[in-house]
Design an enzyme around this catalytic site. Sequence first.
Site: not given
Ligand SMILES: C[S@@+](CC[C@H](N)C(=O)[O-])C[C@H]1O[C@@H](n2cnc3c(N)ncnc32)[C@H](O)[C@@H]1O
Length: 212
Positions: A79, A83, A128, A148, A174
């Site tokens: 991550d 966010g 990622s 998402h 999700d």
């Molecule tokens: C919905 S949250 C994850 C929730 C977590 N799995 C939980 O159980 O609470 C989405 C996460 O994906 C991360 N994120 C978004 N785009 C990303 C990317 N391109 N690469 C890595 N992380 C990413 C965000 O920083 C965020 O922390």
Amino acid sequence: MQTLMADLSCIIDYINVATRFGHVSGYLQNVEGYALMELAATGPGVGAVVEIGSFMGRSTCWLAAGAQRSHREKVTAIDHFAGSPEHQPGQGCESQVIRDEGSTFRTFKANIEQAGVADHVQPIVASSEEAAKTWNAPIRLLFIDGDHSYEAARLDFGLWSPFVVPGGVIAFHDVEEWPGVTRFYRGLISVASGYTEAFRIASLAVVVKAGQ
Ligand SMILES: C[S@@+](CC[C@H](N)C(=O)[O-])C[C@H]1O[C@@H](n2cnc3c(N)ncnc32)[C@H](O)[C@@H]1O
């Protein structure tokens, strides 16, 4: 009577682990977490357990608890911790931690420490896309819960699924909750993609890769 005792012991285990992780905020339901824990503990294949999207560590804790109790591979938690778009100030799932600190990494580390699973987590603070550039190990369990949007779900799958071993598992969070993830997932299982749906629980959808 034996079945009853097994059922009760499963329920007690569920309650105990859910209580242990009750301090970690996030978007994963306990029943989804329990499924991830079981996959990490008893799932098929040999290789890494990789999570895309850790946020404050809720799913990480469940995955790591499974790996920990079965003495299997650590969880690689990827991550950038900045966010997703919806966590930014003024957006639908605005995060106070993001607003105050710009990152959930400090809270993530504190949460996995307090949960007693830090020794089974290897965080990678990167997107990622960046992390995939240097990854070269087989994966037995991939959990996708990053951005998402449809494009991001497709990208995460495209970057990481080639590393999943035959018979390995990919879990998406999700599905039927966020339109982009849902569209990608429905497309994946509606064609001969080499992935077969194993089960769904709440918004967690789990597929198995063909080949074993
Ligand atoms: C919905 S949250 C994850 C929730 C977590 N799995 C939980 O159980 O609470 C989405 C996460 O994906 C991360 N994120 C978004 N785009 C990303 C990317 N391109 N690469 C890595 N992380 C990413 C965000 O920083 C965020 O922390």
